[in-house]
Design a protein around this motif. Structure first.
Motif, PDB file in Angstrom:
ATOM      1  N   SER A 106       0.910  -1.215   0.040  1.00  0.00           N
ATOM      2  CA  SER A 106       0.001   0.234  -0.145  1.00  0.00           C
ATOM      3  C   SER A 106       0.959   1.265  -0.022  1.00  0.00           C
ATOM      4  O   SER A 106       2.007   1.187   0.560  1.00  0.00           O
ATOM      5  CB  SER A 106      -0.824  -0.047   1.107  1.00  0.00           C
ATOM      6  N   TYR A 107       0.277   2.224  -0.562  1.00  0.00           N
ATOM      7  CA  TYR A 107       1.063   3.536  -0.559  1.00  0.00           C
ATOM      8  C   TYR A 107       1.593   4.152   0.660  1.00  0.00           C
ATOM      9  O   TYR A 107       2.596   4.595   0.936  1.00  0.00           O
ATOM     10  CB  TYR A 107       0.250   4.407  -1.588  1.00  0.00           C
ATOM     11  N   LYS A 108       0.500   4.005   1.771  1.00  0.00           N
ATOM     12  CA  LYS A 108       0.768   4.435   2.977  1.00  0.00           C
ATOM     13  C   LYS A 108       1.843   3.751   3.771  1.00  0.00           C
ATOM     14  O   LYS A 108       2.680   4.139   4.409  1.00  0.00           O
ATOM     15  CB  LYS A 108      -0.694   4.205   3.944  1.00  0.00           C
ATOM     16  N   ASP A 109       1.924   2.365   3.417  1.00  0.00           N
ATOM     17  CA  ASP A 109       2.961   1.500   4.122  1.00  0.00           C
ATOM     18  C   ASP A 109       4.162   2.008   3.316  1.00  0.00           C
ATOM     19  O   ASP A 109       5.472   2.128   4.311  1.00  0.00           O
ATOM     20  CB  ASP A 109       2.787  -0.019   3.949  1.00  0.00           C
ATOM     21  N   ALA A 130       4.795   0.443  -4.911  1.00  0.00           N
ATOM     22  CA  ALA A 130       3.041   1.146  -4.554  1.00  0.00           C
ATOM     23  C   ALA A 130       2.604   1.819  -5.706  1.00  0.00           C
ATOM     24  O   ALA A 130       3.410   2.488  -6.718  1.00  0.00           O
ATOM     25  CB  ALA A 130       2.982   1.884  -3.300  1.00  0.00           C
ATOM     26  N   LYS A 132       0.152   4.823  -7.134  1.00  0.00           N
ATOM     27  CA  LYS A 132      -0.460   5.685  -6.616  1.00  0.00           C
ATOM     28  C   LYS A 132      -1.119   6.736  -7.722  1.00  0.00           C
ATOM     29  O   LYS A 132      -0.826   6.411  -8.797  1.00  0.00           O
ATOM     30  CB  LYS A 132       0.265   6.849  -5.695  1.00  0.00           C
TER      31      LYS A 132
END
Length: 247
Positions: A106-109, A130, A132
């Motif tokens: 995931s982009y957050k990770d 990731a 986005k």
């Protein structure tokens, strides 16, 4: 068939004169919009195999670049994955030094790991990324977890619907990728409905012809994608299978 050919096919069925450009008259442009409406409707109820594509990305070895635009993707695109393990169809295919399967997160990770590292790490064989949205929200970008210190070539596999066809003549010669029969039948149905009259063919018959042509095209698309090992499917194949049980 090209966009112009499809528009002229619909015009003939409406007993209208053919045009040399979709932009030739207000009515031909309206028919072009109906073709787009039928295209959108077909895309909303089925995942067409003609929209599966691979995107090659040249990863530079400058030890600083992490973002790579996936040219050609739109806000309706998605990355194809293997159904059994969720891994993306994404591979390092560098000539002479194939790196194999790539992994996404995931982009957050990804941002969290980059923040902890402080932006100092690089790797000769990047394998984690990731996805986005682009800045304009019209497509997608790959961001590497760590920048590459050596040039690599990546290949990712995507579902990418064809962009809306412009009725200003710029897309007259563009080949429409979807099956033409249901596309023409759908545009004709919308045109008859807009007129509020049958013009020789009842709206009910026109609708039946559209749905019959669409069902036939879907069945052909399913046959193209049948596999011997149903356990090893992609998310796209699973979506098609689930939709075939609905329609």
């Amino acid at each position: 068939m090209t966009f112009l050919q499809i528009v002229n096919k619909v015009l003939r069925k409406l007993r209208e004169d053919e045009v040399s450009s979709v932009a030739e008259s207000e009515y031909s442009k309206l028919i072009g919009e109906f073709v787009n409406d039928a295209k959108d409707w077909m895309e909303d109820i089925w995942f067409w195999s003609v929209y599966e594509t691979s995107i090659s990305t040249a990863i530079t070895g400058d030890s600083s670049t992490t973002d790579y635009d996936l040219t050609g993707t739109t806000d309706r695109s998605f990355l194809i994955r293997r159904e059994r393990d969720g891994l993306p169809l994404a591979f390092d295919v560098t000539s002479g030094d194939i790196g194999g399967q790539l992994h996404d997160m995931s982009y957050k990770d990804l941002r969290s790991k980059q923040a902890i590292d402080g932006g100092t790490s690089t790797t000769t064989h990047p394998s984690t990324f990731a996805i986005k949205p682009d800045a304009d929200g019209r497509g997608y970008t790959i961001e590497l977890l760590w920048p590459a210190s050596a040039a690599r070539t990546w290949e990712t596999h995507w579902y990418v619907p064809q962009a809306t066809l412009e009725v200003d003549s710029t897309d007259d010669g563009t080949n429409v990728l979807l099956p033409s029969n249901p596309l023409i039948a759908g545009a004709l149905y919308f045109a008859l409905n807009e007129r509020g009259e049958e013009m020789g063919e009842s709206g009910i018959i026109a609708e039946k012809r559209w749905h019959r042509a669409l069902a036939a095209a879907q069945e052909l698309d399913m046959q193209v994608n049948k596999v011997s090992d149903q356990i090893d499917m992609t998310n796209l194949e699973r979506l098609r299978t689930n939709l075939s049980e609905i329609y």
